[in-house]
Every structure is written in C-alpha cells, then in structure tokens.
Enzyme design. Sequence first.
Site, mmCIF file in Angstrom:
data_model
loop_
_atom_site.group_PDB
_atom_site.id
_atom_site.type_symbol
_atom_site.label_atom_id
_atom_site.label_comp_id
_atom_site.label_asym_id
_atom_site.label_seq_id
_atom_site.Cartn_x
_atom_site.Cartn_y
_atom_site.Cartn_z
ATOM 1 N N HIS A 1 0.849 -1.188 0.000
ATOM 2 C CA HIS A 1 0.000 0.000 0.000
ATOM 3 C C HIS A 1 0.883 1.236 0.000
ATOM 4 O O HIS A 1 1.944 1.224 0.624
ATOM 5 C CB HIS A 1 -0.892 0.009 1.256
ATOM 6 C CG HIS A 1 -2.060 0.918 1.116
ATOM 7 N ND1 HIS A 1 -1.983 2.265 1.405
ATOM 8 C CD2 HIS A 1 -3.330 0.690 0.686
ATOM 9 C CE1 HIS A 1 -3.157 2.819 1.169
ATOM 10 N NE2 HIS A 1 -3.992 1.894 0.731
ATOM 11 N N ASP B 1 -7.971 -5.462 0.003
ATOM 12 C CA ASP B 1 -8.450 -6.312 -1.085
ATOM 13 C C ASP B 1 -8.044 -7.776 -0.954
ATOM 14 O O ASP B 1 -8.478 -8.601 -1.762
ATOM 15 C CB ASP B 1 -7.934 -5.768 -2.429
ATOM 16 C CG ASP B 1 -8.567 -4.429 -2.764
ATOM 17 O OD1 ASP B 1 -9.777 -4.297 -2.534
ATOM 18 O OD2 ASP B 1 -7.858 -3.534 -3.251
#
Length: 435
Positions: free
Chosen positions: A312, A369
């Site tokens: 991320h 996700d």
Amino acid sequence: MTLPNSPEHAFLDLGSETLEIPFVPASEGGAGLAINHLRPKTGYVVYDPGFSSVAPCKSSITYLDGENGILRYRGYPIEQIAEHLSFMEVSYLFIHDALPTKEQLDVFTNMVRDNMMLPENMRKFFDAIPKNAPPMAILSSGIEMMTAYRRREKEPIDDPDFIPSAVYRLLAEAPTIAAWSHKTSVDEPLVYPDGRLDYASNILHMLTWTPINNYEVDPVMARALDVLLILHGDHEQNCSTSTVRMVASSRADLHACISSGINSLWGSLHGGANQAVIEMLQTILDNDRDIGRVLSRARDRNDPFRLMGFGHRVYKTYDPRARIIKQAAHDVLATYMPNDPLLELAMELEEAALQDDYFQSHNLYPNVDFYSGLIYRAMGLPAKMFTVMFAIGRLPGWIAQWREANLDPESRIVRPRQVYVGPAKRDIIPIEERG
Ligand code: CMC
C-alpha cells in the site's frame, strides 16, 4: 530546505535566493508546506510522480496514519465504526459530518430507499448492453446516464447546510445499477428494489433473486456486506478520490465526478485488486500450489508479477481494514463455504509472505483487497463484480469529498505543471524534402 526555528515558515535555499514557505498546520499527522508560490516566484516546479508528497487539499473527512495502522472516519476509529454503525449511519456521518439521531437516520434512510427505483426507461439502456459486458463499465456509464434523468432545478450546492437531491439519488440508484449490471452480465431478468429491505439486504436481493430460486436474504450475510461497504467508505486522497476531486474542480456535475472515480477505481493496482487476488489464488491452486515460486516471482524485479492484495502506498503496517475483513471472511466462510481451499491458500500465502525478508524489508502487508473477494465469492458473486461492490461502498466517501471540494474556498481548478523533456524548438521540413 531548512526546517524552522520559526514555527510558521520553512526556508528553501535555491542558491541565488531563499524562499520562505509557510506551514499549513494539521490537526493530526504531518503538516503541509505551502509551495503554491514556488513556480511564480522561482520558475521551478515540484517533481513528484505518483504525488507521494503532495497534498492538493485540506480535508476533515478521513484520518490515516499508515505507519501505525490507524484509520478514522470523521475522528471515529474504524474498529468502532465497523462494530457499532450501519452503512447508512456511516453515509450520514460522511455527508453531514455528524452521527445521526434515530430520527435523522430514519429520514435519511427513507430518502435513499424512496429513490432506489430507476426510471423505467433505463431498462432500454440495459437492453443495449451485451451479455458478459464488464459490470464496472456498465456501472460507470449507467451512473453517468442518470444525469439525463436529473431534475433540472438549480440547487445551492455552495450552501454547506443544503444536501443536493443528487446525493440521495446517487446513493439510492447506484446499488440498483450495480445489481442490474450483474444481471445483464449474466443474462438474467432484472430485479427491482424491495422497499421493505435495508440497504445491504436490497443489494443482495437484487443481485441474487430469480423467479426460480425465490432467494431470501440471510441477515448474517447482509450484515457481512454492510461491514464490507463500511470498510470501503473512504480512504482519503487515493487515486479514485483524487479523480473525483479533480473532475469536481472543473465544476463538473456530481454524477460525472463519480463516474470518473469508478473508472479510476477499476484498475488492478487500486480497487480492481480484489478481483485480481481471487484470480491469482485460483491460478496458484490450479498450478500445483507452489507458494515458494509465487513469492520468488513477486521478489523478482524483472518479473512484472506482484502479490495482489499486498502493499500500500500509505500503510507500512497491517491495513486495519484487512484485519477486520480477515475475521469476517473466516466467519462467513465457516457457514457458507467451510473448508474453502482459496481461504486456506490465502492464509498460507499471507503467513509465508509475512515471514519473507523481501516483504518484511519492503513493509508489505495484506491490504483491504486481500480477503474481501473471498466474502463476495461466498455471496455467489463472480470476480468481475467485486470492484463494483467496492465502488458502492466508496460512494459516500466520494460524495463527501466532492462536497468538501465544492465548499472549499481555497479550491482551484486542478492544473499541474510538468518537467518538459521533449525536443527543443525545430522547424518543419516540407514532406518532399524529408528523406
Ligand atoms: N508484490 C511485490 N512487491 C511489491 C508489491 C507487491 N504487491 N507492492 C510493492 N512492492 C515493492 C515494489 O516492487 C517496490 O520494490 P523496490 O523498492 O525494491 O523497487 C516497493 O515495494 C515499493 O513499491 P511501489 O510500487 O513503489 O509502491 P506504490 O506505493 O507505488 O504502490 C501499490 C502501491 C498498492 C500499487 C503496490 O503495493 C501494489 O502494486 N500492490 C498490489 C496491488 C494491490 O493490492 N492494490 C490494492 C491497494 S489497496 C486498495 C486500493 O487502493 O484500492
């Protein structure tokens, strides 16, 4: 750059001159340095591909501390929100900047529910879409299409106390468009919203019901979906939200901004990662389940493969949303898909990655996700619908960001500069003379 003795300014030493740069205070987290006068005063621009160190706005919607795994909506920690609130309350919180009373929530929920039916003419739009069309494409164009049905009266969108009717309509219409995009894609009859159901239950109903199965919504599944929507609610200035704000800066209409945000979300490095994770897990399962080889490919700089659902831009520790979703995946799958080989594989892969030197040294952890697709799959959804569900969850955040941008007196049309690296001036040689 000299950082201050003075609490109000930093100084940028450019050799021939020194530029005074005012601080922009933050209520939490890093302060800003206001460099908007850099180019007019010096001719220089800031080069930052990916905008890692750029804050194009001040915002009071979401606070994110990626080093410590903290996420808060309007100050409230995501863990408390996921446990105690419904998606409608969270939507109210984003849009009104306060938690609703019971009465306010009822009015808000009814406004949304009363607008869930699409104009009957919209069926023709869905009729024109081929079977197997990507639902994300149908969602973004369907939402854009709804501007054609907009009531044309002028609304005071600059009034902070006024919520434009388009906001309610968007929250209401989007699940119906999403569900119809699925039904169109799988060539099943379109299902109308049911006014007796809550938001998440209605989504499940419209996605799943057929005259043959006469599907009845399971409240446990509806709550699981509600939590997923909540966890996707907002995530400050990510790619799609920045897109929404960028389009809004040109004063485009709300539906146009959101449709652009949906397209931006679609890519596999952003919201499309939830689909990519399931496809990756399935491929690993189909190809001898060799986790070692998968990790070694992810480590290899010459291989474009990346471990999807990991890493991320902002989180350098475990994504707090992923922690909650992982638990939810366990709970849902224990009932609906016990011994799911993909869940087992996901957990093994996570464990192996977290112990791997490369993943540790690069601070790569599961993101939102990694586990969400497993829950959507247990709901019976095909992988290409996962990002559509993400988009529905992100709507109230996008709407709040759109409103904040519209109401911000400092907001200007987005117009970045560039560092030009093309040819210097040259003259055109007539075609007859070109060799
Ligand atoms: N697998 C292997 N290596 C990775 C991964 C990954 N998933 N993510 C980052 N890296 C490596 C990357 O190769 C680079 O290594 P090095 O410094 O040695 O060259 C380093 O980590 C930094 O990566 P980056 O690409 O500069 O980081 P970024 O902030 O630009 O990208 C990201 C962030 C999310 C696009 C990236 O981590 C990624 O591609 N992840 C997989 C896709 C994914 O799961 N996306 C969902 C993100 S969360 C939800 C959302 O945004 O919607």
